[in-house]
Design an enzyme around this catalytic site. Structure first.
Site, PDB file in Angstrom:
ATOM      1  N   LYS A 105     -12.136  48.059 -38.877  1.00  0.00           N
ATOM      2  CA  LYS A 105     -13.497  47.523 -38.769  1.00  0.00           C
ATOM      3  C   LYS A 105     -13.543  46.442 -37.686  1.00  0.00           C
ATOM      4  CE  LYS A 105     -12.595  44.326 -42.584  1.00  0.00           C
ATOM      5  NZ  LYS A 105     -13.029  43.820 -43.895  1.00  0.00           N
ATOM      6  N   ARG A 145     -17.715  40.462 -55.220  1.00  0.00           N
ATOM      7  CA  ARG A 145     -18.314  40.796 -53.934  1.00  0.00           C
ATOM      8  C   ARG A 145     -19.035  42.122 -54.123  1.00  0.00           C
ATOM      9  NH1 ARG A 145     -14.851  40.785 -48.360  1.00  0.00           N
ATOM     10  NH2 ARG A 145     -13.876  42.597 -49.357  1.00  0.00           N
ATOM     11  N   TYR A 152     -17.934  16.572 -23.255  1.00  0.00           N
ATOM     12  CA  TYR A 152     -19.187  16.130 -23.872  1.00  0.00           C
ATOM     13  C   TYR A 152     -18.956  15.031 -24.905  1.00  0.00           C
ATOM     14  CZ  TYR A 152     -21.707  20.157 -21.949  1.00  0.00           C
ATOM     15  OH  TYR A 152     -22.301  21.074 -21.106  1.00  0.00           O
ATOM     16  N   MET A 171     -18.722  25.687 -23.792  1.00  0.00           N
ATOM     17  CA  MET A 171     -19.051  27.105 -23.877  1.00  0.00           C
ATOM     18  C   MET A 171     -18.174  27.960 -22.970  1.00  0.00           C
ATOM     19  SD  MET A 171     -22.663  29.113 -23.257  1.00  0.00           S
ATOM     20  CE  MET A 171     -23.490  28.368 -24.656  1.00  0.00           C
TER      21      MET A 171
END
Length: 385
Positions: free
Chosen positions: A45, A143, A265, A324
């Protein structure tokens, strides 16, 4: 060793992801031996855990894997295209709009509620067919899945009414990575009751960690995932799997900064010495976790050291916040000639996948499946395979 490439153009990419398909296949074969006499499937998956369906699925199929598990029918279609004769099970089950796709492509749904069973039965009756399905049972994870009582009641009803044609009954371990957790035994005992009731149907409980819990957990089919890709399935102890992934970031610039200046930052990282800083063209948009920043993120209050890279034998810590598209590393102690290569190792021989994940406060599953599309991807395979 044969090398194939896809992903971003290597001349233009900011990072390089290397995937050793031979190691991946060796891991699956090792898990298959540990699973015997049970049949060993493969969980592919999330685009084969982020490593790419197109190279991974054929490599596993050629190695002898004939059963695959995915999460969604769209993923099942990819497996059907790449391994057309395999059995393909879909964990998350069907809804009304997706059932035609399952039936047309021969995908096997894991039916995890009485409603899904009724839906699958109604469509099967309407078409006059009995396509295979699996029955998902919840034995303690809360689940997906029928309760044990629902599964036993359904079994009795299905014998008399033949609503659906199950070929597998399965459950999932919540704490398999911790061999001493009492829930493992409770889930095993619950699933043994279900498997005994479905005596003419194959049964499956063990994921990667479950295989390592021992013979009682194997049943008929095992479903390894993370261990195939080199990740550590158990919470503690040595990792028996061969590393599959290495990740390198390209150095865009090396700059000098003075003691007392700040980096990235928020000005959260203050330099304690005159420093050389390598700016690497990989960031959180590429799946390099911001949570692993050297400063300025909540995790640093719990784990003082953030992510680091390697240049040769030299560890190079991340400075300030991962951004980023760029991440800054302290390369002050690295000899100039080693930096001429222009790359920093982010995951690899010096930084195991699970160590990088833990340092970022996450797990190898999330790190792998979060790998972005901007990497050059290199696939290594033994010559002739």
């Amino acid at each position: 060793m044969k090398v194939t490439q896809n992903g971003a153009d290597p001349r233009l990419a900011g990072g390089r992801l290397t995937i050793d398909l031979s190691a991946l296949v060796d891991n699956w074969k090792w898990l298959a031996r540990q699973s015997a006499p049970a049949r060993c499937a493969a969980v592919v998956k999330a685009n084969a855990y982020g490593l790419g369906n197109d190279p991974v699925i054929p490599a596993l199929a050629e190695a002898g894997c004939d059963t695959f598990f995915v999460a969604l029918p769209e993923e099942g279609l990819a497996v059907r295209r790449l391994a057309p004769t395999s059995d393909v099970f879909v964990f998350d089950g069907p809804h009304e709009q997706s059932i035609p796709t399952y039936m047309e492509a021969g995908l096997i749904p894991v039916l995890s509620s009485l409603e899904q069973i009724e839906m699958w039965a109604a469509r099967s009756r309407a078409l006059g067919i009995h396509p295979p399905c699996a029955i998902g049972v919840d034995t303690g994870m809360n689940r997906l899945g029928l309760t044990v009582a629902e599964a036993l009641s359904f079994r009795a009803r299905n014998i008399s009414e033949h609503l659906v044609s199950p070929v597998l009954v399965m459950s999932h371990l919540a704490c398999g990575d911790d061999p001493d957790h009492p829930l493992n035994r409770l889930q095993l005992e619950s699933f043994q009751r279900v498997a005994s009731a479905f005596e003419d149907v194959e049964s499956s409980l063990a994921n990667s960690a479950g295989i390592m819990l021992g013979e009682k957990y194997l049943f008929n089919v095992t479903r390894p995932g993370i261990a195939i890709y080199g990740g550590q399935a158990m919470r503690s102890g040595p990792n028996p799997m061969t590393p599959v992934v290495s990740l390198h970031g390209r150095i865009a610039q090396i700059r000098s900064a003075r003691r007392g200046e700040t980096v990235s930052y928020g000005a959260e990282e203050t330099l304690l010495r005159d420093s050389r800083i390598a700016v690497v063209t990989v960031g959180y948009a590429d799946g390099y976790p911001r949570s692993g920043s050297g400063a300025g993120v909540p995790l640093r209050e719990a784990i003082k050291a953030g992510l680091y890279g390697h240049v040769g034998e030299y560890p190079v810590p991340v400075l300030g916040r991962v951004t980023m598209d760029l991440t800054m590393f302290d390369v002050t102690d690295v000899p100039e000639q080693l930096l001429a290569d222009g790359w920093i190792e982010l995951v690899g021989p010096n930084i195991p996948l699970d160590e990088a994940a833990r340092t970022a406060g996450t797990i190898s599953y999330e790190l792998l499946t979060g790998l972005g599309t901007r990497y050059e991807r290199r696939y290594l395979q033994a010559a002739g395979s």
